[in-house]
Design a protein around this motif. Structure first.
Motif, PDB file in Angstrom:
ATOM      1  N   PRO B 184      -0.770  45.567  57.162  1.00  0.00           N
ATOM      2  CA  PRO B 184       0.364  44.939  57.844  1.00  0.00           C
ATOM      3  C   PRO B 184       0.848  43.664  57.160  1.00  0.00           C
ATOM      4  O   PRO B 184       1.957  43.207  57.402  1.00  0.00           O
ATOM      5  CB  PRO B 184      -0.190  44.599  59.235  1.00  0.00           C
ATOM      6  N   TRP B 185       0.028  43.085  56.277  1.00  0.00           N
ATOM      7  CA  TRP B 185       0.449  41.859  55.607  1.00  0.00           C
ATOM      8  C   TRP B 185       1.280  42.150  54.369  1.00  0.00           C
ATOM      9  O   TRP B 185       1.824  41.236  53.762  1.00  0.00           O
ATOM     10  CB  TRP B 185      -0.779  41.026  55.195  1.00  0.00           C
ATOM     11  N   SER B 215      -5.701  42.085  61.320  1.00  0.00           N
ATOM     12  CA  SER B 215      -4.258  41.975  61.512  1.00  0.00           C
ATOM     13  C   SER B 215      -3.864  40.637  62.122  1.00  0.00           C
ATOM     14  O   SER B 215      -2.691  40.355  62.294  1.00  0.00           O
ATOM     15  CB  SER B 215      -3.741  43.112  62.390  1.00  0.00           C
ATOM     16  N   ALA B 231       0.093  39.843  62.312  1.00  0.00           N
ATOM     17  CA  ALA B 231       0.842  40.675  61.375  1.00  0.00           C
ATOM     18  C   ALA B 231       1.532  41.802  62.103  1.00  0.00           C
ATOM     19  O   ALA B 231       2.563  42.307  61.670  1.00  0.00           O
ATOM     20  CB  ALA B 231      -0.098  41.245  60.313  1.00  0.00           C
ATOM     21  N   LYS B 233       3.178  41.569  64.704  1.00  0.00           N
ATOM     22  CA  LYS B 233       4.445  41.125  65.261  1.00  0.00           C
ATOM     23  C   LYS B 233       5.270  40.481  64.171  1.00  0.00           C
ATOM     24  O   LYS B 233       5.857  39.422  64.365  1.00  0.00           O
ATOM     25  CB  LYS B 233       4.187  40.068  66.343  1.00  0.00           C
ATOM     26  N   LYS B 234       5.285  41.069  63.000  1.00  0.00           N
ATOM     27  CA  LYS B 234       6.036  40.565  61.859  1.00  0.00           C
ATOM     28  C   LYS B 234       5.610  39.140  61.526  1.00  0.00           C
ATOM     29  O   LYS B 234       6.430  38.291  61.225  1.00  0.00           O
ATOM     30  CB  LYS B 234       7.548  40.582  62.122  1.00  0.00           C
ATOM     31  N   MET B 235       4.337  38.885  61.573  1.00  0.00           N
ATOM     32  CA  MET B 235       3.761  37.595  61.194  1.00  0.00           C
ATOM     33  C   MET B 235       4.272  36.439  62.048  1.00  0.00           C
ATOM     34  O   MET B 235       4.394  35.322  61.557  1.00  0.00           O
ATOM     35  CB  MET B 235       4.019  37.304  59.711  1.00  0.00           C
ATOM     36  N   ALA B 236       4.569  36.727  63.311  1.00  0.00           N
ATOM     37  CA  ALA B 236       4.991  35.647  64.203  1.00  0.00           C
ATOM     38  C   ALA B 236       3.810  34.723  64.455  1.00  0.00           C
ATOM     39  O   ALA B 236       2.686  35.177  64.632  1.00  0.00           O
ATOM     40  CB  ALA B 236       5.461  36.232  65.530  1.00  0.00           C
TER      41      ALA B 236
END
Lengths: 159, 368
Positions: B184-185, B215, B231, B233-236
């Motif tokens: 995910p990263w 993650s 990751a 949550k789109k790296m929030a």
């Protein structure tokens, strides 16, 4: 061209040529103060002045307005001075019994910002400011904890 | 909950062996001491003397039973147990400032060292030359690297440093492993690639930790905040401004809960709510027994008022188990997803072991 007539309008911003909005006027203040921020400050200060004339409960609204219109990311020292001065006047105008209610009405970021202003106020003590600021400090500490003081010390954008 | 006082000096760093019967720690000097548990007592069985400067990081590889230590003398040593003696092997890190932290990778074929020379050294063993070789990750680190943690895929490395940022790099060494699969990263992971960089908080990042699945990454910084990047949550990044003094160590104990400790001398629980993306404070985990309050006479009350300007004596002594800041937390049993025991060491020279009791699988955690 006739000599410009200086007229003090709301916000203490000197205008050449009379009423703002009329043609041919330019704001002439100390330094290059952007019009938008100036209006905010002006509104805050005039509102504060009118509100403190009617004491009950309105000091709280003045307080919230001062917190909300605090300049965040500016490097303009004059604007910061203005904001500090306004904030100090608002803080000293509170009665001791009303402080707790005001602090409880803030969210976490507001408490951090208040702590920054309190410490800024400590830096330049005036006659009675330290006593009232210490009371504010006690109440803000009860809500924000030691973490809020640590954030004042480590903050990179000073208030 | 068990507390053992090893020394009067701070414990700089510690590491446990695989079955948790031995602990290696640095007693704030140039040596590493290894203690073994004998029933209820701890006895010192080894003293490792090779460093010329204070040992700042120790890690014990559970499977291969090797120790790696790094110190302010800009060196790292890999120790292997031969018979009953630990033999050191020097690793040239090519740094010109002190080394600050060291971590074995999950597969134990490489380790990472963070140092004051603003870079991370990734060291791996080269079979042909029988020698440990290191590669550097430099850009864009601007200050000392204080803490490191590996992702379970053995390639990604999270680093927290004094330039107020947390970063995730790829430490892919093609000589010792195959190309990693996408995470995910990110999917492209050449060596030194920056996969994630947090926006600036205002404090040095003291400690950083990946979750068990990799993650999520959490870090604590010196402005009394705890942050978590997800990751999934789109790296929030979710951050929490705590009301305590700055935290110095953090670890995941389940996928959604963290334990952190620092200058307030007691571990604290934090939970991450995935749906809202928010961190919340779960409470201090070191609740002292209420000592019986003997009544104060009027004279004592006035004396307190005169001396300390307040008549309550609650804050005179520290009620927590640790009497000084806690500098390191390590998970003992259960791994980072179902931790049932963790250990803290601090500047008071003591080590305590905490049990985590789960009331029900989805309920709040309690501590024994």
């Amino acid at each position: 061209m006739p000599a410009p007539r200086w007229k003090r309008c709301s916000g203490n911003i000197l205008w050449a040529g009379g009423v703002p909005g009329a043609g041919g006027d330019r704001p002439l203040g100390a330094g290059a103060v952007p019009w938008g921020a100036g209006r905010v400050r002006a509104r805050c200060r005039s509102r504060f002045e009118s509100l403190t004339r009617r004491r009950t409960g309105e000091a709280l609204r003045a307080f919230h307005t001062a917190i909300r219109s605090s300049p965040g990311n500016t490097r303009n020292a004059a604007m910061k001075e203005q904001a500090q001065g306004t904030m100090l006047k608002v803080l000293t105008s509170f009665k001791s019994s009303e402080i707790e209610q005001a602090v409880n009405s803030l969210d976490r970021n507001g408490v951090d910002l208040l702590m920054k202003y309190i410490y800024k106020g400590f830096e330049k003590p005036t006659e009675n400011s330290s006593a009232i600021l210490l009371q504010w400090h006690e109440k803000a500490l009860a809500v924000g904890g030691l973490g809020s003081i640590v954030r004042v010390l480590t903050a990179r954008k000073t208030v | 909950m068990a507390y053992h006082s090893f020394l009067l000096e701070p414990i700089s760093c510690h590491a446990w062996n695989k079955d948790r019967t031995q602990i290696a720690l640095c007693p704030n000097n140039h040596e590493v001491h290894i203690y073994r548990k004998d029933g209820a007592k701890w006895s010192k069985i080894h003293e490792l003397k090779e460093h010329n400067g204070q040992v700042t990081g120790i890690d014990w590889a559970p499977e291969s039973n090797r120790l790696v230590t790094c110190g302010t003398d800009r060196n790292a040593y890999v120790w292997t147990l031969k018979g009953n003696v630990w033999k050191p092997t020097l690793v040239i890190l090519r740094i010109n400032r002190a080394a600050r932290c060291v971590k074995w990778s999950p597969k134990e074929n490489k380790f990472a060292v963070g140092s004051g020379s603003r870079l991370i050294s990734i060291c791996y063993f080269e079979q042909e030359n029988d020698w440990w070789v290191c590669k550097h990750i430099k850009k864009p680190i601007r200050s000392t690297v204080l803490s490191l943690d590996w992702h379970p895929n053995n390639v990604l490395l999270a680093a927290g440093s004094c330039d107020f940022k947390c970063r995730i790099f790829s430490a892919y060494i093609k000589e010792v492993e195959e190309r990693p699969s996408p995470t995910p990263w990110g999917s492209k992971m050449p060596f030194g690639e920056l996969m994630f960089e947090s926006s600036s908080s205002c404090g040095w990042v003291h400690s950083i930790c990946f979750s068990a699945s990799g993650s999520r990454v959490a870090w604590v910084s010196h402005d009394s905040t705890l942050c978590l990047a997800d990751a999934g949550k789109k790296m929030a990044v979710a951050s929490l401004c705590t009301e305590t003094l700055p935290l110095l160590a953090v670890t995941f104990i389940t996928e959604n809960s963290l334990v952190a400790a620092g200058h307030d001398c007691c571990p604290m629980l934090f939970t991450y709510e995935e749906s809202q993306g928010a961190l919340t404070f779960g409470g201090k985990l070191d609740v002292p027994k209420q000592s019986s309050q003997r009544g104060l006479t009027a004279r004592e009350r006035f004396q307190n008022l005169d001396k300390k300007a307040s008549s309550d004596t609650a804050n005179a002594t520290l009620d927590t188990l640790h009497k000084n800041s806690i500098s390191q937390i390590s998970v003992l049993t259960g791994g980072k997803d179902k931790c049932s025991q963790f250990c803290t060491t601090g500047m008071d020279g003591g080590m305590s072991i905490w049990d985590v009791k789960v009331r029900n699988p989805h309920g709040p955690l309690r501590l024994g």
